[in-house]
Design an enzyme around this catalytic site. Structure first.
Site, PDB file in Angstrom:
ATOM      1  N   GLU A  73     -38.944 -34.969 -29.639  1.00  0.00           N
ATOM      2  CA  GLU A  73     -39.659 -35.820 -28.688  1.00  0.00           C
ATOM      3  C   GLU A  73     -40.346 -34.982 -27.602  1.00  0.00           C
ATOM      4  OE1 GLU A  73     -36.551 -36.142 -29.583  1.00  0.00           O
ATOM      5  OE2 GLU A  73     -36.178 -38.168 -30.346  1.00  0.00           O
ATOM      6  N   PRO A  86     -30.194 -23.579 -40.449  1.00  0.00           N
ATOM      7  CA  PRO A  86     -29.515 -24.877 -40.325  1.00  0.00           C
ATOM      8  C   PRO A  86     -30.030 -25.653 -39.116  1.00  0.00           C
ATOM      9  CG  PRO A  86     -28.092 -23.130 -39.514  1.00  0.00           C
ATOM     10  CD  PRO A  86     -29.305 -22.447 -40.102  1.00  0.00           C
ATOM     11  N   ARG A  87     -29.966 -26.968 -39.216  1.00  0.00           N
ATOM     12  CA  ARG A  87     -30.397 -27.818 -38.094  1.00  0.00           C
ATOM     13  C   ARG A  87     -29.521 -27.570 -36.866  1.00  0.00           C
ATOM     14  NH1 ARG A  87     -31.831 -29.885 -34.288  1.00  0.00           N
ATOM     15  NH2 ARG A  87     -32.744 -31.921 -33.904  1.00  0.00           N
ATOM     16  N   GLY A 104     -34.580 -22.643 -31.024  1.00  0.00           N
ATOM     17  CA  GLY A 104     -35.844 -22.361 -30.359  1.00  0.00           C
ATOM     18  C   GLY A 104     -36.712 -21.330 -31.050  1.00  0.00           C
ATOM     19  N   GLU A 105     -36.404 -20.984 -32.316  1.00  0.00           N
ATOM     20  CA  GLU A 105     -37.184 -19.958 -33.006  1.00  0.00           C
ATOM     21  C   GLU A 105     -37.828 -20.472 -34.292  1.00  0.00           C
ATOM     22  OE1 GLU A 105     -35.904 -15.583 -31.955  1.00  0.00           O
ATOM     23  OE2 GLU A 105     -34.359 -16.515 -33.224  1.00  0.00           O
ATOM     24  N   ASN A 149     -39.318 -33.563 -39.432  1.00  0.00           N
ATOM     25  CA  ASN A 149     -40.749 -33.591 -39.158  1.00  0.00           C
ATOM     26  C   ASN A 149     -41.470 -32.471 -39.915  1.00  0.00           C
ATOM     27  OD1 ASN A 149     -43.312 -33.776 -37.962  1.00  0.00           O
ATOM     28  ND2 ASN A 149     -42.680 -32.458 -36.265  1.00  0.00           N
ATOM     29  N   PRO A 150     -42.436 -32.814 -40.799  1.00  0.00           N
ATOM     30  CA  PRO A 150     -43.126 -31.781 -41.574  1.00  0.00           C
ATOM     31  C   PRO A 150     -44.377 -31.227 -40.910  1.00  0.00           C
ATOM     32  CG  PRO A 150     -43.810 -33.923 -42.355  1.00  0.00           C
ATOM     33  CD  PRO A 150     -42.813 -34.175 -41.233  1.00  0.00           C
ATOM     34  N   LEU A 151     -44.774 -31.766 -39.760  1.00  0.00           N
ATOM     35  CA  LEU A 151     -46.082 -31.423 -39.208  1.00  0.00           C
ATOM     36  C   LEU A 151     -46.148 -30.007 -38.664  1.00  0.00           C
ATOM     37  CD1 LEU A 151     -47.126 -34.779 -37.506  1.00  0.00           C
ATOM     38  CD2 LEU A 151     -47.688 -33.894 -39.775  1.00  0.00           C
ATOM     39  N   GLU A 152     -45.044 -29.497 -38.085  1.00  0.00           N
ATOM     40  CA  GLU A 152     -45.076 -28.121 -37.588  1.00  0.00           C
ATOM     41  C   GLU A 152     -45.305 -27.142 -38.730  1.00  0.00           C
ATOM     42  OE1 GLU A 152     -42.392 -28.273 -33.533  1.00  0.00           O
ATOM     43  OE2 GLU A 152     -41.434 -27.629 -35.386  1.00  0.00           O
TER      44      GLU A 152
END
Length: 443
Positions: A69, A272-273, A314-315, A339-342
């Protein structure tokens, strides 16, 4: 709010919150001990501000729950601040706080969101006195909405989405959904499906603007770190499994073994998430006979490394730039997808399991254009990775299609700003009047 069931439920929620408030100290302390709260800023969770409010000018409060978000609202916050409006951004996690500090500290103030209890929310609102509250995606907190409504502060939900699961849950209590959603002055939804769901649940004013994440910048990375790892990787064939959840790492390990039989020297990047699962994942991989190098320990892969474990936060921008093929998790063993957009905006071919309902619109567009593929299981995952490694032209077509899809999806920011104009325009007028008054006083 006329429904007696809704009144009773919200009264019970308020009463439970009042009973729980004295017990929050140990709860927040426990979260601090687990690394889930910032010990130096824990008072912000009770609504105590750690910085002063600007002495002059209107204030917009933007809330973004977590990293996703926060990425989505970054261009929106910049657009609002560019008009001279003060902005405070709240988030609920330490990783999202770090992201906001890195990307928005020059134009906005960050605070941790107050707990959804009347004393905390009231204290926060008393200090910051926002003129408008903007909430990202699906953060519906009853006490916060009620307190904002009581103070007649307009509330707008932007980049709004409702997953299948959330929609079913709200439909089971339509009286509660309507009682809360009627507090929103406007809902700016991501897709037509999301917009219709918000309308069915009782939102009064709904528009569809698209996904703000398509208008965001690609995730950044440290150039020196990227160069160092690219040298270490050399020309080895590689692929990445990103934002994986429990149950998917086993599939990735098995896929690596199958692919490596035909692609000697294969390197798999596994991120990993939840980075805190690094120890458990390392054991899983080593038990499977794989050699692991861990990013969290500063280890650089060498020619013996099978898996580069990206157990850091953050990487993602770094990991995405190290691969042209990315499987996105929470889609085979978990549900909802990532989210696939990045990945797409960095020209990466996207692979995913079929459980992507949280990002249905983005995947539909990518699949239609050929920028993504759906895999049914771990064996199919290895087959698709192998094909893309074997066929550079196919990989290139997917990468180009992914980037073009993101370009097609851009424009949500301007449409969202247009929807916000009835709420932001009076604030801009007040700034102009204030500046003219100050100029007259100086004369």
């Amino acid at each position: 709010m006329s429904d007696p069931l809704a009144r009773a439920a919200l009264a019970a929620y308020r009463f439970a919150g009042a009973l729980a408030y004295p017990l929050l100290g140990p709860y927040v302390g426990y979260r601090v001990s687990r690394g889930k709260e910032d010990s130096g800023r824990r008072r912000e969770r009770y609504g105590y501000a750690s910085v002063d409010r600007p002495e002059t000018g209107p204030m917009v409060w933007v809330h973004a729950a977590s990293v996703g978000e926060s990425v989505a609202v970054t261009p929106l916050v910049r657009a609002i601040a560019a008009d001279g409006i003060n902005v405070i951004v709240t988030t609920g996690t330490m990783t999202s706080a770090k992201l906001v500090d890195e990307r928005l500290s020059d134009c906005a103030v960050h605070q941790y969101v107050p707990l959804d209890l009347k004393p905390s929310v009231g204290r926060f609102l008393d200090h910051w006195r926002p003129d408008v509250a903007i909430i990202a995606e699906s953060e519906i907190w009853p006490m916060t909405l009620l307190e904002l409504a009581r103070r007649r502060i307009p509330q707008v939900l932007v980049n709004g989405r409702l997953s299948d699961r959330s929609f079913r849950r709200w439909k089971a209590a339509p009286w509660m959904a309507e009682a809360l959603l009627e507090k929103l002055a406007h809902v700016v939804a991501q897709s037509e499906v999301d917009g219709e769901r918000f309308r069915l649940l009782g939102a009064h004013a709904v528009t569809v603007a698209g996904n703000l994440k398509a208008d965001s910048e690609p995730p950044p990375c440290v150039v020196e770190d990227l160069a160092e790892l690219q040298r270490a990787f050399g020309s080895r064939p590689r692929w990445a499994a990103l934002s994986t959840h429990a149950g998917e790492e086993e599939l990735v390990a098995a896929a690596h073994k199958r692919i490596a039989e035909r692609h000697p020297g294969l390197l798999t990047i596994l991120v990993p998430r939840h980075a805190e699962r690094g120890d458990a994942i390392e054991k899983l991989l080593t038990d499977a006979g794989l050699v692991v190098a861990r990013r969290s320990r500063g280890e650089t892969p060498d020619h013996t490394t099978d898996v580069f474990l990206g157990d850091t936060t953050g990487e993602m921008g770094l990991y995405l730039r190290l691969t042209e093929i990315a499987f996105l998790g929470k889609s085979l063993a978990g549900e909802g997808g990532q989210n696939p957009l990045e990945a797409a905006m960095l020209g990466t071919a996207v692979l995913s399991g079929r459980y992507v309902q949280n990002f249905r619109d983005s995947y539909q567009r990518l699949l239609k254009n050929g920028g993504a593929r759906i895999v049914r299981d771990g064996e199919a995952l290895s087959e698709h990775v192998e094909q893309l490694l074997d066929e550079p032209k196919t990989l290139q077509r997917m990468a180009v299609a992914a980037g073009e899809t993101v370009e097609e999806m851009r424009g949500a920011l301007s449409r969202t700003m247009q929807a916000l104009q009835p709420f932001l325009h009076p604030l801009k007028l007040s700034i102009g009047l204030e500046q003219r008054g100050q100029a007259a006083w100086r004369r």
